[in-house]
Design a protein around this motif. Structure first.
Motif, PDB file in Angstrom:
ATOM      1  N   ASP A   1       0.810  -1.213   0.000  1.00 56.75           N
ATOM      2  CA  ASP A   1       0.000   0.000   0.000  1.00 56.75           C
ATOM      3  C   ASP A   1       0.850   1.272   0.000  1.00 56.75           C
ATOM      4  O   ASP A   1       0.310   2.385  -0.072  1.00 56.75           O
ATOM      5  CB  ASP A   1      -0.941   0.018   1.212  1.00 56.75           C
ATOM      6  N   PHE A   2       2.163   1.106   0.075  1.00 59.78           N
ATOM      7  CA  PHE A   2       3.079   2.245   0.122  1.00 59.78           C
ATOM      8  C   PHE A   2       4.097   2.192  -1.022  1.00 59.78           C
ATOM      9  O   PHE A   2       5.183   2.754  -0.916  1.00 59.78           O
ATOM     10  CB  PHE A   2       3.809   2.290   1.473  1.00 59.78           C
ATOM     11  N   GLU A   3       3.731   1.528  -2.086  1.00 60.33           N
ATOM     12  CA  GLU A   3       4.650   1.385  -3.216  1.00 60.33           C
ATOM     13  C   GLU A   3       4.923   2.751  -3.841  1.00 60.33           C
ATOM     14  O   GLU A   3       4.013   3.554  -4.033  1.00 60.33           O
ATOM     15  CB  GLU A   3       4.047   0.443  -4.254  1.00 60.33           C
ATOM     16  N   MET A   4       6.192   3.003  -4.125  1.00 58.49           N
ATOM     17  CA  MET A   4       6.594   4.282  -4.707  1.00 58.49           C
ATOM     18  C   MET A   4       7.889   4.091  -5.477  1.00 58.49           C
ATOM     19  O   MET A   4       8.503   3.028  -5.392  1.00 58.49           O
ATOM     20  CB  MET A   4       6.709   5.339  -3.615  1.00 58.49           C
ATOM     21  N   PRO A   5       8.317   5.104  -6.222  1.00 56.29           N
ATOM     22  CA  PRO A   5       9.563   4.958  -6.990  1.00 56.29           C
ATOM     23  C   PRO A   5      10.742   4.642  -6.068  1.00 56.29           C
ATOM     24  O   PRO A   5      10.744   5.022  -4.894  1.00 56.29           O
ATOM     25  CB  PRO A   5       9.758   6.321  -7.641  1.00 56.29           C
ATOM     26  N   ILE A   6      11.731   3.984  -6.620  1.00 58.35           N
ATOM     27  CA  ILE A   6      12.944   3.692  -5.855  1.00 58.35           C
ATOM     28  C   ILE A   6      13.604   5.015  -5.467  1.00 58.35           C
ATOM     29  O   ILE A   6      13.729   5.929  -6.289  1.00 58.35           O
ATOM     30  CB  ILE A   6      13.902   2.797  -6.659  1.00 58.35           C
ATOM     31  N   TYR A   7      13.993   5.098  -4.202  1.00 56.13           N
ATOM     32  CA  TYR A   7      14.568   6.343  -3.699  1.00 56.13           C
ATOM     33  C   TYR A   7      15.844   6.703  -4.462  1.00 56.13           C
ATOM     34  O   TYR A   7      16.712   5.868  -4.703  1.00 56.13           O
ATOM     35  CB  TYR A   7      14.899   6.256  -2.202  1.00 56.13           C
ATOM     36  N   SER A   8      15.964   7.963  -4.774  1.00 58.95           N
ATOM     37  CA  SER A   8      17.225   8.549  -5.220  1.00 58.95           C
ATOM     38  C   SER A   8      17.175  10.030  -4.875  1.00 58.95           C
ATOM     39  O   SER A   8      16.096  10.636  -4.838  1.00 58.95           O
ATOM     40  CB  SER A   8      17.460   8.353  -6.723  1.00 58.95           C
ATOM     41  N   SER A   9      18.317  10.618  -4.633  1.00 59.25           N
ATOM     42  CA  SER A   9      18.356  12.042  -4.303  1.00 59.25           C
ATOM     43  C   SER A   9      17.867  12.872  -5.489  1.00 59.25           C
ATOM     44  O   SER A   9      17.249  13.928  -5.293  1.00 59.25           O
ATOM     45  CB  SER A   9      19.759  12.466  -3.868  1.00 59.25           C
TER      46      SER A   9
END
Length: 173
Positions: A39-47
């Motif tokens: 339920d919290f899927e989001m893009p892979i973190y990057s700065s």
């Protein structure tokens, strides 16, 4: 007492979610909120993404849910000896809101796997790093050989010794 529980896994049939939910149910007078990392899927973190688009709403929602809890019960799945990509990504985004992701909440950290190792490697990482992220770890436990020790149909631990050990873990909360 508001108890947040989740598996650090994106598997919809997660054995870690089953374990975390069971352990949370052992806490007396608990109002248990079971969340699913899917339920919290989001893009892979990057700065770069953070600079371009800011922090995703899902990360803020996850951080806020943690803030509403009195106790957090997490069971860590182990992928190649470490955190799952799903958990690591959500955690990375939430830590950009505030490095104190766990907001000084009492925590019970768990792990399990089908094999005898019980995902001990990832649990050790989680326990070791938790204080840096404002987690008040009250207990940790690795359940080996999940299918030998857990009745999936009933959603309970079938091994009496393990049942007693898990009940003792949550008694201090």
């Amino acid at each position: 007492m508001n108890v947040l529980t989740f598996a650090a896994s994106s598997s919809r049939q997660s054995i870690n979610k089953q374990l975390a939910t069971y352990v949370a149910s052992l806490i007396p007078n608990a109002n248990v909120n079971v969340v699913d990392l899917n339920d919290f899927e989001m893009p892979i973190y990057s700065s770069d993404r953070e600079t371009e688009s800011g922090i995703p709403e899902q990360a803020q929602r996850f951080f806020n849910i943690i803030g509403e809890a009195d106790v957090i019960v997490v069971s860590f799945a182990e992928h190649n000896g470490s955190y799952t990509a799903a958990y690591k990504n959500i955690f990375d985004w939430a830590s950009r809101i505030n490095q104190k992701v766990y907001q000084n909440k009492k925590m019970v950290l768990l792990s399990t796997s089908p094999g005898p190792g019980g995902a001990k490697s990832v649990l050790a990482q989680a326990v070791g790093s938790a204080p840096f992220f404002a987690a008040d770890v009250k207990a940790s436990y690795s359940l080996p050989s999940f299918y030998d020790n857990f009745d999936v149909e009933k959603g309970v631990v079938r091994n009496e010794t393990i049942k007693e050990e898990l009940s003792a873990l949550v008694s201090s909360l």
